[in-house]
Design a protein around this motif. Structure first.
Motif, PDB file in Angstrom:
ATOM      1  N   UNK A  54       0.828  -1.205   0.000  1.00 29.63           N
ATOM      2  CA  UNK A  54       0.000   0.000   0.000  1.00 29.63           C
ATOM      3  C   UNK A  54       0.864   1.257   0.000  1.00 29.63           C
ATOM      4  N   UNK A  55       2.013   1.177   0.641  1.00 33.15           N
ATOM      5  CA  UNK A  55       2.938   2.308   0.638  1.00 33.15           C
ATOM      6  C   UNK A  55       3.467   2.563  -0.776  1.00 33.15           C
ATOM      7  N   UNK A  56       3.873   1.500  -1.456  1.00 32.37           N
ATOM      8  CA  UNK A  56       4.381   1.640  -2.823  1.00 32.37           C
ATOM      9  C   UNK A  56       3.313   2.208  -3.747  1.00 32.37           C
ATOM     10  N   UNK A  57       2.064   1.800  -3.535  1.00 36.78           N
ATOM     11  CA  UNK A  57       0.973   2.215  -4.416  1.00 36.78           C
ATOM     12  C   UNK A  57       0.311   3.514  -3.967  1.00 36.78           C
ATOM     13  N   UNK A  58       0.879   4.160  -2.933  1.00 40.48           N
ATOM     14  CA  UNK A  58       0.428   5.474  -2.444  1.00 40.48           C
ATOM     15  C   UNK A  58      -0.987   5.458  -1.874  1.00 40.48           C
ATOM     16  N   UNK A  59      -1.396   4.367  -1.248  1.00 40.20           N
ATOM     17  CA  UNK A  59      -2.692   4.327  -0.580  1.00 40.20           C
ATOM     18  C   UNK A  59      -2.613   4.794   0.867  1.00 40.20           C
ATOM     19  N   UNK A 109      11.192  -0.506  -0.518  1.00 37.03           N
ATOM     20  CA  UNK A 109       9.902   0.125  -0.799  1.00 37.03           C
ATOM     21  C   UNK A 109       9.807   1.526  -0.215  1.00 37.03           C
ATOM     22  N   UNK A 110      10.271   1.689   1.002  1.00 41.49           N
ATOM     23  CA  UNK A 110      10.147   2.990   1.672  1.00 41.49           C
ATOM     24  C   UNK A 110      11.122   3.991   1.072  1.00 41.49           C
ATOM     25  N   UNK A 111      12.360   3.568   0.866  1.00 41.23           N
ATOM     26  CA  UNK A 111      13.338   4.469   0.255  1.00 41.23           C
ATOM     27  C   UNK A 111      12.910   4.866  -1.158  1.00 41.23           C
ATOM     28  N   UNK A 112      12.253   3.970  -1.867  1.00 42.24           N
ATOM     29  CA  UNK A 112      11.826   4.272  -3.234  1.00 42.24           C
ATOM     30  C   UNK A 112      10.882   5.462  -3.280  1.00 42.24           C
TER      31      UNK A 112
END
Length: 341
Positions: A147-152, A247-250
């Motif tokens: 969800x973090x990667x997909x900006x939810x 994922x978070x650093x991305x």
């Protein structure tokens, strides 16, 4: 009162009525709307007072202090068991509250998030968070990263919160304050519910030729770094180990590439100054030391990142300049396929 909906209002006279009407026609009516006029100068404050003549609506007027301060004022005034947010230029489906409330009641989730319609430059892009599911926080790690990667996880307007668990927004920030609010809240949750229905409408116009000073650009990079650090710290606190998949650093990388992408349209800078700005991003310490961690899903951003890491600012700029008309053309095609909302 079961539901409190906080709507920050600043110079939103053209869209506020649509937003409010979308709440007043909900199939679930055990609600209050709290309109927080943040020092509007376009007549929005008077419109808030006019709307307050209808049931379910309360109005707060305050000096202009920013969207976070407006949301905080709404939180303090809220009486409902559950808390929701909507921006004044957005709106929700008629059954938004009924579906979110029913899902919460069935799962006893402390946080419920749903999908949404991203109306970008008139094109309707449906965003769904995978399948509906409910997870204990201890089992939420992989879903958190997805969800973090997909900006939810960024925004507050597609979520239902327990009011007694809600903190406050950091009004000193201009970037990432919504995500930090959600991260703080998530740390208090025992259970998270994910509803795979697009129930709200997020309106975004294609960005014009806005300007951003070098100082503000640096500030945004520093804020993005802080958000990344705090997210990584929360991940480690909840799940007992560092995030190892990038994922978070991305997300930090994506913020940097977003700023690069805006440069061709910035008429306040010369070409040389724009190249210098990209060169500064390439010299960022995290680009040098952590660049290999980034996992970017968009092919065009992967290409930009490839050349940024190799300190090729002119190539990055050229690609950004080419990308903008392509994006515009894509949205013209989408508008033709879906119709303008």
């Amino acid at each position: 009162m079961r539901y409190s909906i906080v709507i920050p209002v600043y110079n939103a006279k053209e869209t506020l009525r649509r937003c409010v009407e979308s709440w007043l026609c909900q199939t679930e009516q055990d609600l209050e709307l709290i309109l927080v006029d943040d020092g509007s100068t376009d007549g929005s404050g008077a419109l808030c007072d006019e709307l307050a003549g209808r049931s379910h609506i309360r109005v707060i007027h305050q000096e202009n202090s920013g969207v976070s301060a407006a949301r905080n004022a709404g939180i303090r005034a809220a009486c409902g068991e559950f808390l929701l947010f909507t921006d004044s230029d957005d709106y929700v489906s008629p059954d938004y509250l009924a579906h979110m409330g029913r899902f919460q009641a069935e799962t006893d989730a402390d946080l419920v998030l749903c999908g949404f319609h991203h109306i970008y430059d008139g094109a309707d892009i449906v965003k769904l968070p995978g399948e509906s599911r409910v997870l204990a926080l201890s089992d939420f790690r992989e879903d958190f990263l997805l969800l973090y990667r997909e900006s939810f996880l960024n925004m507050p307007w597609n979520k239902l919160y327990r009011r007694n668990l809600a903190g406050s927004f950091d009004s000193s920030l201009s970037l990432g304050e919504d995500l930090l609010f959600n991260l703080d809240y998530l740390g208090k949750c025992g259970c998270v519910g994910i509803l795979a229905e697009p129930l709200c409408y997020y309106i975004q116009e294609l960005e014009g030729s806005g300007t951003l000073s070098s100082r503000k650009r640096l500030d945004r990079t520093e804020l993005a770094r802080r958000v990344c650090e705090e997210t990584e710290a929360l991940y480690e606190k909840i799940w007992g180990e560092a995030c190892r998949d990038g994922s978070i650093f991305s997300r930090y990388v994506s913020e940097m590439l977003d700023e690069c992408e805006k440069l061709p349209a910035d008429r306040s800078l010369s070409y040389i100054e724009k190249i210098q700005a990209i060169r500064a991003y390439a010299a960022d310490p995290w680009v040098k030391t952590r660049g290999g961690e980034a996992r970017l899903s968009l092919p065009d951003y992967r290409m930009l990142w490839f050349f940024l890491r190799r300190s090729m600012p002119r190539t990055v700029y050229a690609l950004c300049a080419l990308r903008r008309p392509l994006v515009s053309a894509l949205h013209r095609i989408r508008r033709g396929g879906h119709g303008k909302n």
